[in-house]
Design an enzyme around this catalytic site. Structure first.
Site, PDB file in Angstrom:
ATOM      1  CD  GLU A  26      -2.746  -1.001   2.546  1.00  0.00           C
ATOM      2  OE1 GLU A  26      -3.683  -0.179   2.530  1.00  0.00           O
ATOM      3  OE2 GLU A  26      -2.475  -1.704   3.533  1.00  0.00           O
ATOM      4  CB  CYS A  62      -1.824   7.322   0.762  1.00  0.00           C
ATOM      5  SG  CYS A  62      -2.965   6.189   1.573  1.00  0.00           S
TER       6      CYS A  62
END
Length: 491
Positions: free
Chosen positions: A239, A273
């Site tokens: 991720e 993010c």
């Protein structure tokens, strides 16, 4: 200041707003990481043989422990990463929703099921099940120190694995709190272990012989993790970073779109993010949208509604991106270089920024966004997809939202709401390209920490004995006929 443990090798945790040392934690070395993995490996079999329902009940006890201590945990988050306490509580609630889903649904997703056979294998009873890998290493981030790592921790545990967790060196206290809560709730199964330290500790975990690494962090660090894991062929869940965009069509609800853009870009001081870093607006509504964004953002202040920049080094990145945008002809309609004061960065909105500027191409990870005017949605889609990051995208459109979403290259797309896909427990979360690969959340998140096991049981002898040297010419003729019937017909 909290003295967690007295030992020769420790590291300091500092409050991001003041730089004050608030705690010291062990810098675990390779031998200590190996010990943690060995303890997890010893405990794993007893955990794996529990039924899904039994594991679910134990994970529910952990969930209850976290929920009852949420106020304390939120204060730890605030102290270590500077996030406002109310936002920290929101993060905890979101994490608990996914933990609850994993505990309840692991059996239906991963449990043994019958699979159909075809005409050639009709004598075989087939089943499929998903078995735990064994010991999973999780390397967590600091920006969402509960929501993000818990997505891997809870799903890996629900799937039947033991876990060794290395939280970020900026938020080890949050990681320790979660592990201690598990130990209180599930004392009889020591399957969640903590190691703390910097990148060297994470590298040791990658090389410790765990059966998979779940990593969340920057793309640059992710590449280092992959290189370390490659030496032992350890699989990875990555991720990584994002440069997420928000698209506004001509028929959008501009009030809702502006509110989403401001929250998406500025919440958690932009250290997300999935945060909105780029906005593309149809030329027909550009001016109205920009006015609404400025009105919504003017009262968002660092030190009040948003916190400081957690990593000291990130301030230089934010400054460089703003400077580069201005040097290339961009304009700051809110904030700018003067918005940076120590670790606090006030909201900055940039317009007229070229598409090859750093503020458009690289992850800024601060409370900034660029807003660009586009001729139509075709241009918006082209510009969004031009990035090497493909994590998430938000679209505001009344008529063409679904059509635009199908053309977007991203792991998740939300229409008329900011990153709603990350909050729906049944949906997977993850990226494409430089944003990583693999998924957390939902059925895909559970399967991520397992391997599929296919089992067949012969129910009766096949009338066509194929896999034997005693196969007859008659059998071969029948196979040729069946091949034509099954696969050779013209369409």
């Amino acid at each position: 200041m909290t003295e967690v443990q007295v030992r020769a090798t420790t590291f300091e945790v500092r409050a991001p707003a003041t730089g004050e040392v608030i705690a010291r934690y062990p810098e675990h070395n390779a031998a200590e990481v190996a010990d943690a993995v060995a303890m997890a490996r010893t405990a794993a079999p007893a955990w794996a043989v529990l039924s899904f329902a039994e594991r679910g009940r134990l994970l529910d006890r952990w969930r209850g422990e976290i929920a009852r201590g949420a106020d304390t945990l939120a204060e730890v988050i605030n102290a270590e990463v500077g996030k406002p306490v109310s936002d920290a509580r929101l993060e905890i609630v979101m994490a608990l929703q996914h933990l609850a889903w994993a505990a309840k649904n692991a059996g239906s997703v991963l449990g043994r099921r019958r699979m159909p056979s075809d005409l050639m294998t009709i004598n075989q009873a087939a089943t499929l099940e998903y078995s735990p890998l064994g010991v999973v290493g999780v390397i967590g981030p600091w920006n969402y120190p509960v929501f993000t790592p818990l997505s891997s921790l809870s799903f890996a545990l629900a799937a039947g694995n033991a876990v060794v967790f290395k939280p970020s060196e900026y938020s080890p206290g949050v990681g320790e709190w979660l592990v201690r809560a598990f130990e209180r709730a599930v004392l009889e199964h020591p399957v969640l272990h903590l190691v703390t330290g910097s990148g060297a500790t994470g590298a040791a975990l990658c090389e410790s012989g765990v059966d998979k690494i779940g990593f969340t962090g920057s793309t640059a660090t992710g590449k280092k993790v992959m290189a370390a894991c490659a030496r032992s062929l350890t699989p990875v869940l990555m991720e990584c970073g994002g440069k997420d965009a928000l698209i506004v069509d001509a028929d959008a609800d501009l009030h809702a779109a502006a509110d989403a853009a401001v929250w998406g870009a500025l919440s958690n001081a932009g250290q997300t993010c999935l945060g909105v870093e780029r906005v593309y607006v149809h030329e027909l509504v550009y001016d109205q949208f920009l006015d609404r964004v400025l009105a919504a953002a003017k009262d968002v202040r660092a030190g009040a509604k948003i916190g400081p920049i957690t990593m000291p080094s990130q301030v230089a990145v934010i400054r460089a991106h703003i400077q580069d945008a201005l040097d290339r002809g961009g304009r700051a309609v809110l904030g700018g270089l003067d918005a940076i004061d120590g670790q606090f960065v006030q909201p900055t909105i940039l317009v007229d920024v070229p598409e090859d500027a750093l503020a458009v191409t690289e992850e800024t990870f601060g409370p900034t966004m660029t807003i660009a005017k586009v001729d139509d949605m075709d241009q918006a889609v082209e510009l969004v997809n031009a990035s090497r990051y493909h994590l998430g995208v938000t679209i505001f459109a009344r008529g063409r939202g679904d059509e635009i979403a199908r053309r977007i290259r991203a792991g998740g797309v939300a229409i008329n709401a900011f990153v709603a896909y990350a909050t729906v427990p049944t949906l997977p979360l993850g990226g494409v390209g430089d944003s990583g690969f693999g998924r957390v959340h939902g059925p895909d998140g559970l399967r991520e920490f397992t391997y599929p096991k296919a089992v067949t049981r012969q129910r009766f002898l096949s009338p066509l004995a194929l896999t034997t040297f005693a196969r007859t010419e008659f059998t071969d003729r029948v196979v040729r006929v069946l091949t034509t019937l099954l696969h050779g017909r013209k369409r």
